[in-house]
Write a protein that holds these residues in place. Sequence first.
Motif, PDB file in Angstrom:
ATOM      1  N   GLY A 114       0.820  -1.212   0.000  1.00 34.13           N
ATOM      2  CA  GLY A 114       0.000   0.000   0.000  1.00 34.13           C
ATOM      3  C   GLY A 114       0.852   1.258   0.000  1.00 34.13           C
ATOM      4  N   LEU A 115       1.862   1.280   0.851  1.00 40.92           N
ATOM      5  CA  LEU A 115       2.772   2.429   0.902  1.00 40.92           C
ATOM      6  C   LEU A 115       3.541   2.587  -0.400  1.00 40.92           C
ATOM      7  CD1 LEU A 115       4.021   1.882   4.542  1.00 40.92           C
ATOM      8  CD2 LEU A 115       2.744   3.894   3.717  1.00 40.92           C
ATOM      9  N   LEU A 116       3.946   1.470  -1.001  1.00 44.36           N
ATOM     10  CA  LEU A 116       4.642   1.531  -2.285  1.00 44.36           C
ATOM     11  C   LEU A 116       3.739   2.114  -3.363  1.00 44.36           C
ATOM     12  CD1 LEU A 116       7.097   0.957  -4.046  1.00 44.36           C
ATOM     13  CD2 LEU A 116       6.280  -1.407  -4.287  1.00 44.36           C
ATOM     14  N   GLY A 117       2.477   1.719  -3.383  1.00 45.72           N
ATOM     15  CA  GLY A 117       1.531   2.282  -4.351  1.00 45.72           C
ATOM     16  C   GLY A 117       1.385   3.785  -4.182  1.00 45.72           C
ATOM     17  N   ILE A 118       1.326   4.246  -2.936  1.00 47.90           N
ATOM     18  CA  ILE A 118       1.238   5.684  -2.665  1.00 47.90           C
ATOM     19  C   ILE A 118       2.510   6.389  -3.141  1.00 47.90           C
ATOM     20  CG2 ILE A 118       1.148   7.431  -0.832  1.00 47.90           C
ATOM     21  CD1 ILE A 118      -0.637   5.393   0.737  1.00 47.90           C
ATOM     22  N   ALA A 119       3.667   5.804  -2.822  1.00 52.45           N
ATOM     23  CA  ALA A 119       4.941   6.412  -3.225  1.00 52.45           C
ATOM     24  C   ALA A 119       5.058   6.492  -4.743  1.00 52.45           C
ATOM     25  CB  ALA A 119       6.111   5.616  -2.641  1.00 52.45           C
ATOM     26  N   LEU A 120       4.697   5.414  -5.431  1.00 49.01           N
ATOM     27  CA  LEU A 120       4.805   5.419  -6.894  1.00 49.01           C
ATOM     28  C   LEU A 120       3.834   6.396  -7.535  1.00 49.01           C
ATOM     29  CD1 LEU A 120       5.334   1.615  -7.543  1.00 49.01           C
ATOM     30  CD2 LEU A 120       7.005   3.453  -7.862  1.00 49.01           C
ATOM     31  N   THR A 121       2.646   6.517  -6.972  1.00 53.06           N
ATOM     32  CA  THR A 121       1.694   7.505  -7.482  1.00 53.06           C
ATOM     33  C   THR A 121       2.259   8.907  -7.278  1.00 53.06           C
ATOM     34  OG1 THR A 121      -0.175   6.043  -7.011  1.00 53.06           O
ATOM     35  CG2 THR A 121      -0.666   8.389  -7.273  1.00 53.06           C
ATOM     36  N   GLY A 122       2.843   9.149  -6.112  1.00 51.69           N
ATOM     37  CA  GLY A 122       3.467  10.446  -5.855  1.00 51.69           C
ATOM     38  C   GLY A 122       4.624  10.736  -6.791  1.00 51.69           C
ATOM     39  N   ALA A 124       4.915   9.645  -9.826  1.00 49.54           N
ATOM     40  CA  ALA A 124       4.309   9.991 -11.118  1.00 49.54           C
ATOM     41  C   ALA A 124       3.857  11.448 -11.117  1.00 49.54           C
ATOM     42  CB  ALA A 124       3.133   9.065 -11.421  1.00 49.54           C
ATOM     43  N   ILE A 125       3.229  11.892 -10.045  1.00 44.64           N
ATOM     44  CA  ILE A 125       2.776  13.286  -9.949  1.00 44.64           C
ATOM     45  C   ILE A 125       3.969  14.233 -10.014  1.00 44.64           C
ATOM     46  CG2 ILE A 125       1.689  15.001  -8.440  1.00 44.64           C
ATOM     47  CD1 ILE A 125      -0.076  12.653  -7.366  1.00 44.64           C
ATOM     48  N   LEU A 126       5.009  13.929  -9.260  1.00 46.11           N
ATOM     49  CA  LEU A 126       6.197  14.782  -9.232  1.00 46.11           C
ATOM     50  C   LEU A 126       6.843  14.874 -10.610  1.00 46.11           C
ATOM     51  CD1 LEU A 126       8.046  16.430  -7.315  1.00 46.11           C
ATOM     52  CD2 LEU A 126       9.372  14.342  -6.990  1.00 46.11           C
ATOM     53  N   ILE A 127       6.984  13.752 -11.272  1.00 49.31           N
ATOM     54  CA  ILE A 127       7.604  13.738 -12.601  1.00 49.31           C
ATOM     55  C   ILE A 127       6.742  14.477 -13.612  1.00 49.31           C
ATOM     56  CG2 ILE A 127       8.237  12.241 -14.549  1.00 49.31           C
ATOM     57  CD1 ILE A 127       9.184  10.187 -12.409  1.00 49.31           C
ATOM     58  N   PHE A 128       5.460  14.169 -13.629  1.00 48.54           N
ATOM     59  CA  PHE A 128       4.584  14.826 -14.602  1.00 48.54           C
ATOM     60  C   PHE A 128       4.499  16.330 -14.342  1.00 48.54           C
ATOM     61  CE2 PHE A 128       3.573  10.652 -15.905  1.00 48.54           C
ATOM     62  CZ  PHE A 128       2.934  10.725 -17.135  1.00 48.54           C
ATOM     63  N   ASP A 129       4.498  16.747 -13.081  1.00 51.43           N
ATOM     64  CA  ASP A 129       4.473  18.177 -12.774  1.00 51.43           C
ATOM     65  C   ASP A 129       5.740  18.858 -13.279  1.00 51.43           C
ATOM     66  OD1 ASP A 129       3.060  20.409 -11.110  1.00 51.43           O
ATOM     67  OD2 ASP A 129       5.180  20.493 -10.515  1.00 51.43           O
ATOM     68  N   THR A 130       6.877  18.224 -13.061  1.00 53.54           N
ATOM     69  CA  THR A 130       8.156  18.798 -13.476  1.00 53.54           C
ATOM     70  C   THR A 130       8.272  18.880 -14.993  1.00 53.54           C
ATOM     71  OG1 THR A 130       9.203  17.922 -11.479  1.00 53.54           O
ATOM     72  CG2 THR A 130      10.670  18.539 -13.285  1.00 53.54           C
ATOM     73  N   VAL A 131       7.790  17.857 -15.690  1.00 54.41           N
ATOM     74  CA  VAL A 131       7.956  17.790 -17.137  1.00 54.41           C
ATOM     75  C   VAL A 131       6.830  18.482 -17.900  1.00 54.41           C
ATOM     76  CG1 VAL A 131       8.108  16.196 -19.108  1.00 54.41           C
ATOM     77  CG2 VAL A 131       9.325  15.678 -16.982  1.00 54.41           C
ATOM     78  N   ALA A 132       5.578  18.302 -17.443  1.00 53.93           N
ATOM     79  CA  ALA A 132       4.452  18.751 -18.269  1.00 53.93           C
ATOM     80  C   ALA A 132       3.513  19.731 -17.575  1.00 53.93           C
ATOM     81  CB  ALA A 132       3.663  17.533 -18.745  1.00 53.93           C
ATOM     82  N   GLY A 133       3.659  19.942 -16.274  1.00 51.87           N
ATOM     83  CA  GLY A 133       2.808  20.902 -15.578  1.00 51.87           C
ATOM     84  C   GLY A 133       1.767  20.252 -14.685  1.00 51.87           C
ATOM     85  N   ALA A 134       1.060  21.105 -13.946  1.00 52.72           N
ATOM     86  CA  ALA A 134       0.141  20.665 -12.905  1.00 52.72           C
ATOM     87  C   ALA A 134      -1.051  19.876 -13.436  1.00 52.72           C
ATOM     88  CB  ALA A 134      -0.336  21.863 -12.101  1.00 52.72           C
ATOM     89  N   VAL A 135      -1.585  20.260 -14.581  1.00 52.57           N
ATOM     90  CA  VAL A 135      -2.762  19.557 -15.122  1.00 52.57           C
ATOM     91  C   VAL A 135      -2.408  18.112 -15.449  1.00 52.57           C
ATOM     92  CG1 VAL A 135      -4.399  19.470 -17.046  1.00 52.57           C
ATOM     93  CG2 VAL A 135      -3.824  21.669 -15.990  1.00 52.57           C
TER      94      VAL A 135
END
Length: 165
Positions: A114-122, A124-135
């Motif tokens: 469960g914690l790994l799923g949360i970390a991996l989702t986070g 993904a959010i961090l990478i996508f925010d850095t590369v493509a933006g908040a949306v």
Amino acid sequence: MSDIPSAGAQAGDGRNETEVERLDRNWNSLMQELRVVQTGVQLLTGLLLTLPFQARFAELSHAMKLLYLLIAATSIAATVCLIAPVAAHRVLFRRHRIGSVVVTAHRYALAGLGLLGIALTGVAILIFDTVAGAVWASAAGVCFGLLFIVAWVVHPWWQRGGNRL
């Protein structure tokens, strides 16, 4: 060998094993599963621990730095949970406590996943925010969060109820 299942074995599962044999089999199965995820979670955690020392880390927004801390914390906690069964086994080795070790290890494995799923989702959010933006980061977070929930929770629970794909 008798066709009657031993205590603890499921009727009709084709196994003729004692309770201790079943616990040993369950322990070995769990250890094989944990070997798969332990390496990945340890690599993820190690990589995350190096990020603050990278030049571009300072460019992250305050919100993304807080997200990073949440990701690092959940990844570290996942690492602890997924390695905990090995430590418990070492401490309880030869104390005839395999039943409690298997039950506890199972719970730690579920918590770690469960914690790994949360970390991996986070991540993904961090990478996508850095590369493509908040949306795109929001979309990735929702998509990957749902993917983890469906693949790691909903589908196994559905199969557990007797339905099969």
